[in-house]
Design an enzyme around this catalytic site. Sequence first.
Site, PDB file in Angstrom:
ATOM      1  N   LYS A  53       0.974  -1.224  -0.198  1.00 38.58           N
ATOM      2  CA  LYS A  53       0.098   0.112  -0.102  1.00 38.58           C
ATOM      3  C   LYS A  53       0.823   1.471   0.117  1.00 38.58           C
ATOM      4  O   LYS A  53       0.533   2.344  -0.631  1.00 38.58           O
ATOM      5  CB  LYS A  53      -0.961   0.024   1.359  1.00 38.58           C
ATOM      6  N   GLN A  97      -4.899  -1.402   9.438  1.00 36.17           N
ATOM      7  CA  GLN A  97      -4.435  -2.727   8.977  1.00 36.17           C
ATOM      8  C   GLN A  97      -5.171  -4.028   9.822  1.00 36.17           C
ATOM      9  O   GLN A  97      -4.888  -4.231  10.868  1.00 36.17           O
ATOM     10  CB  GLN A  97      -3.139  -3.220   8.619  1.00 36.17           C
ATOM     11  N   ASP A 120     -11.129   2.712   3.721  1.00 36.91           N
ATOM     12  CA  ASP A 120     -11.376   1.093   3.637  1.00 36.91           C
ATOM     13  C   ASP A 120     -12.813   0.996   3.445  1.00 36.91           C
ATOM     14  O   ASP A 120     -13.206  -0.066   3.035  1.00 36.91           O
ATOM     15  CB  ASP A 120     -10.768   0.478   4.906  1.00 36.91           C
TER      16      ASP A 120
END
Length: 281
Positions: A53, A97, A120
């Site tokens: 990422k 994460q 997200d």
Amino acid sequence: MSTVIDGKALAARMRAEIKERVAAFKAERGREIGLAVVLVGEDSASQVYVRNKIKACEEVGIQSYSYHLPADATQNQVCELVDELAASENVHGILVQLPLPRHIDEREVLRRIPTKKDVDGFCAENVGNLAMNRETIAACTPFGVMKMLEAYGIDPKGKSAVVLGRSNIVGKPMAMLLLNADATVTVCHSKTKNLKEVCASADILVVAIGRARFVTEDMVKEGAVVIDVGMDRDENGRLCGDVDYDAVKEKASYITPVPGGVGPMTITMLLYNTVQTASRG
Ligand code: NAP
């Protein structure tokens, strides 16, 4: 014989567009677009995802801020960091994460990410907005699938779509995105009866279960669009999807390969969501 949906090529095209948008943002506003990435603990898969990422941010000119807390970080430490990032003007998107270590309350951490910085699309408000077909930030993997369908001129309107898998990060948001696009949607899971028949009724079949080559040719309707989200290892340790690609591609009209299908789109949609949030803010 089917058309292969090339996620790698589409992702590359989208990243080039995103790079232009990032440059235009900087030129107009005189500041960077920032994405904060928070990793807690030493999970090796998570470390790889986070590295990828950050690399993708560099490629398109997004400023990444990386935070790695130890596995024994406390709930307070994680929450304080997220609060700090939530308040920072330089941070347009926050990504924590997952999974977090067991002793950390994931829900509480996600709750602290402001809706507009939730790139997200996992926070309850964004999920709720998606369910109500309002403006939202959609989860990256299913959002990427919608972009793939669009790029190949596949309109879900009026089609029968079956989503195999009901996870919060893939199956459920996938089903809602397809429903919002006017498909007639069925969601299947491990308790579904007559799974083969249900799958074989689909015009669009999206598979996200994490079982190597689970979907066989007899579970697919002639001419169906087959999207394989799975990232599994076969008996020889090679990367493969949830779909028996070689057999199913003879029957499907369109199909995504693994690797090179949905995978490359996921991080691309994270970049896309980050630019969207920065532009709105
Ligand atoms: P998950 O949280 O483990 O959920 C799996 C879902 O599949 C569950 O809803 C489960 O049903 C269902 N399922 C499992 N076995 C089944 C069976 N035999 N028959 C019917 N349904 C079954 O998985 P996930 O996070 O959604 O991920 C799914 C796959 O996508 C994995 O391979 C993952 O690596 C991959 N993935 C790829 C990307 C990408 O960027 N390409 C991103 C995310 C995930 P129950 O709910 O009843 O247990």
